[in-house]
Design an enzyme around this catalytic site. Structure first.
Site, PDB file in Angstrom:
ATOM      1  N   ASP A 203       0.779  -1.552  -0.296  1.00  0.00           N
ATOM      2  CA  ASP A 203      -0.140   0.015  -0.210  1.00  0.00           C
ATOM      3  C   ASP A 203       0.544   1.490  -0.074  1.00  0.00           C
ATOM      4  O   ASP A 203       1.851   1.113   0.723  1.00  0.00           O
ATOM      5  CB  ASP A 203      -0.601   0.248   1.513  1.00  0.00           C
ATOM      6  CG  ASP A 203      -2.043   0.624   1.096  1.00  0.00           C
ATOM      7  OD1 ASP A 203      -2.752   1.251   0.139  1.00  0.00           O
ATOM      8  OD2 ASP A 203      -2.120   2.425   2.279  1.00  0.00           O
ATOM      9  N   GLU A 269       1.544  -0.465  -4.554  1.00  0.00           N
ATOM     10  CA  GLU A 269       0.973   0.530  -5.859  1.00  0.00           C
ATOM     11  C   GLU A 269       1.188   2.008  -5.034  1.00  0.00           C
ATOM     12  O   GLU A 269       2.068   2.513  -4.196  1.00  0.00           O
ATOM     13  CB  GLU A 269      -0.387   0.765  -4.735  1.00  0.00           C
ATOM     14  CG  GLU A 269      -1.728   1.370  -4.565  1.00  0.00           C
ATOM     15  CD  GLU A 269      -2.291   2.245  -3.813  1.00  0.00           C
ATOM     16  OE1 GLU A 269      -2.792   2.313  -4.281  1.00  0.00           O
ATOM     17  OE2 GLU A 269      -1.463   2.491  -2.646  1.00  0.00           O
TER      18      GLU A 269
HETATM   19  C1  GLC Z   1      -4.296   2.890  -0.617  1.00  0.00           C
HETATM   20  C2  GLC Z   1      -5.586   2.526  -0.646  1.00  0.00           C
HETATM   21  C3  GLC Z   1      -6.826   3.026  -0.219  1.00  0.00           C
HETATM   22  C4  GLC Z   1      -6.118   3.294   1.575  1.00  0.00           C
HETATM   23  C5  GLC Z   1      -5.147   4.719   1.136  1.00  0.00           C
HETATM   24  C6  GLC Z   1      -4.373   4.579   2.299  1.00  0.00           C
HETATM   25  O1  GLC Z   1      -4.529   4.178  -1.781  1.00  0.00           O
HETATM   26  O2  GLC Z   1      -6.191   1.889  -2.101  1.00  0.00           O
HETATM   27  O3  GLC Z   1      -8.183   2.526   0.032  1.00  0.00           O
HETATM   28  O4  GLC Z   1      -7.107   5.032   1.820  1.00  0.00           O
HETATM   29  O5  GLC Z   1      -3.921   3.926   0.515  1.00  0.00           O
HETATM   30  O6  GLC Z   1      -4.000   3.449   3.214  1.00  0.00           O
END
Ligand code: GLC
Length: 543
Positions: A203, A269
């Site tokens: 994440d 991500e």
């Molecule tokens: C990422 C997740 C999202 C979350 C953010 C903070 O972007 O996909 O859902 O709100 O991280 O953890």
């Protein structure tokens, strides 16, 4: 299988646990609910499932506020339930990927509670980012940095210090310069890998390393804290996004992943553009990074051709495999999004309840199916979000009273947030919550969900569910190498390429039917029109 490269061309299905299936009838999806429905994923034909966070959490951010990264939220089950899920997935031939949230913890995490008690200058506070405020009495935040969810990224605590939160105030950012933080995440990775987890989704992978040297730098304009504004900085020099040092963390993690057999897979991500994104996917780091440029591309042949070509080149250059994603728990579902004219303000559209502009659900589904079949033909791995195999549209008309996404309140009720893609799945045509559970669901499902349910589509020729199953079955047989060859001289609005195994993909993004290229038709996303490929349709052919 023990194939170390299983992830390079995998189809990964994202499960958002609280919205997938509710076994105990409390309105919240849970791990036993997922385990009981794994046959759905096996029958769909995906290779792996990725579980969004199921860890103990007060749900300030849908579980991305993790209070204990090595346990299961009691409302979702137990570690034994988790082990049972993994065992059943493996029995069905499915790999399991879990979400790691390293940028922040929940404010309920024992470390943060300890930091609050321990006071300024303590070792406990050094695991987070605490600073004195500015102004005569420290009443102003230490910098002008803005949270991605709106408002200042700093929150004051009773003794007067401030802590950094790039997301919700309930999500204090960790200090990755602190060796204990680094050691604890190594423990977490081993904890899940030892339990048989096959891979990790990281994440906000690009935010961990921060320039915390004094004095902290203001960004000048608040909007410069947004990821989109990275371009204002020389690569690697933004104070908290995509800094060069962040890669040391993943090189360290790769050693852990590679100490397992087969090596554990990972995907970043990171909402940053290529070529910087590809750096996270290098073989000595995570291996893959989500490709959000593809997700953000308009439904336009030239734009998509460019993104696809660039993505493949950059991934190859980095020694990574490409990834493709059209929907996830953070974006408007693609059966609706792809119909919004380029430049549409998605938030304004959500605030209008999905009426301005109106989206014809049938036309949206047709386009979504064409886009999906194109995605599934591309070399690399594809990430599918729960419910897209049912053709679910965005639930754009959720009444504001039911919204759960912290974005809504944190922006002073300006941004509606991401709940519209998180509405629990419909499994049956009737029943409380359409088979999601024995009672209601934590977000209301619209009556239209009945027709999208698994029960309404299973075994029905031409249904979106059967279309996904057919596409995934064919893809399994066909996909081996990681290249494609564009056809030359295709008409405007048509994307056409060959894969080396003797098959061809053609998508018509124009508004009139076009002739099919040579080959035997294997699958189309919509019926042919007098033997021709209609608008918003993809066909696979063998050549
Ligand atoms: C990422 C997740 C999202 C979350 C953010 C903070 O972007 O996909 O859902 O709100 O991280 O953890």
């Amino acid at each position: 299988s023990r194939n170390p490269d299983w992830w390079r061309q995998a189809v990964v299905y994202q499960v958002y646990p609280r919205s997938f299936a509710d076994a105990d009838g409390d309105g919240l999806g849970d791990l036993p609910g997922i385990t009981a429905r794994l046959t759905h994923l096996a029958a769909l034909g995906v290779d792996a499932l990725w579980l969004s966070p199921f860890y103990p959490s007060e749900l300030a951010d849908g579980g991305y506020d993790v209070a204990d990264p090595r346990d299961v939220d009691p409302r979702l089950g137990t570690l034994d339930d988790f082990d049972a899920l993994v065992a059943e997935a493996h029995r069905l031939g499915l790999k399991v990927i879990v979400d790691i949230v390293p940028n922040h913890t929940s404010h309920q995490h024992v470390w943060f509670q300890e930091a609050l008690r321990a006071g300024p200058g303590s070792a406990a506070r050094d695991r987070y980012v605490f600073r004195d405020g500015r102004g005569a009495r420290g009443e102003l935040p230490p910098t002008d940095w803005q949270s991605l969810f709106g408002g200042s990224a700093w929150q004051r605590v009773p003794d007067g210090q401030w802590y950094l939160h790039l997301f919700a105030p309930e999500q204090p950012d960790l200090n990755w310069d602190n060796p204990e933080v680094r050691a604890d995440f190594r423990t977490t990775l081993r904890f899940w890998a030892d339990r048989g987890v096959d891979g990790f989704r990281i994440d906000v992978a690009h935010a961990l390393a921060k320039d915390l040297s004094e004095p902290l730098r203001d960004l000048g304009a608040p909007e410069l804290s947004r990821e989109e504004a990275l371009a204002e900085f020389a690569p690697g020099t933004h104070p908290f996004f995509d800094r060069d040092e962040v890669h040391e963390i993943y090189r360290d993690w790769r050693k852990i992943f590679d100490s397992y057999s087969p090596p554990r897979a990972a995907v970043a991500e990171a909402w940053i553009p290529d070529p910087r994104r590809a750096l996270y996917a290098r073989p000595d780091e995570l291996g893959q990074a989500f490709n959000f440029e593809y997700l953000q591309a308009p439904w336009d042949a030239d734009a998509l051709r460019t993104v696809i070509t660039d993505t493949l080149a950059t991934a190859r250059g980095a020694g990574a495999s490409a990834t493709w994603v059209l929907s996830n728990h953070d974006v408007v579902r693609h059966a609706s999004r792809l119909m919004l004219p380029p430049g549409t303000d998605e938030n304004a559209w959500l605030l209008s309840g999905g009426h301005a502009p109106a989206v014809d659900p049938e036309a949206g589904l047709r386009r979504a199916r064409a886009a999906t079949q194109l995605m599934l033909a591309l070399p690399g791995s594809a990430y599918v979000y729960q419910g897209e195999e049912l053709g679910l549209p965005e639930v754009a008309d959720l009444p504001t009273e039911v919204l759960q996404d912290p974005v809504w309140e944190q922006t002073g009720r300006v941004r509606k947030g991401r709940d519209g893609c998180r509405v629990p799945l419909p499994w049956t045509r009737t029943g409380p919550s359409y088979g999601f559970g024995a009672s209601g669901s934590w977000l209301p499902q619209p009556p239209g969900f009945a027709a999208y349910s698994v029960g309404a589509q299973d075994g029905v020729e031409g249904s979106t569910l059967e279309f996904y199953r057919a596409a995934l079955r064919l893809r399994r047989k066909l996909t081996t190498d990681e290249t494609l060859t564009w056809a030359q001289d295709t008409p405007p609005g048509v994307l056409q390429f060959d894969r080396s195994e003797g098959w061809r993909c053609v998508t018509n993004l124009s508004d009139a039917p076009v002739d099919l290229p040579a080959g035997e038709v294997l699958l189309t996303s919509a019926p042919l029109e007098d033997g021709r490929l209609g608008p918003d349709t993809t066909a696979w052919l063998s050549v």
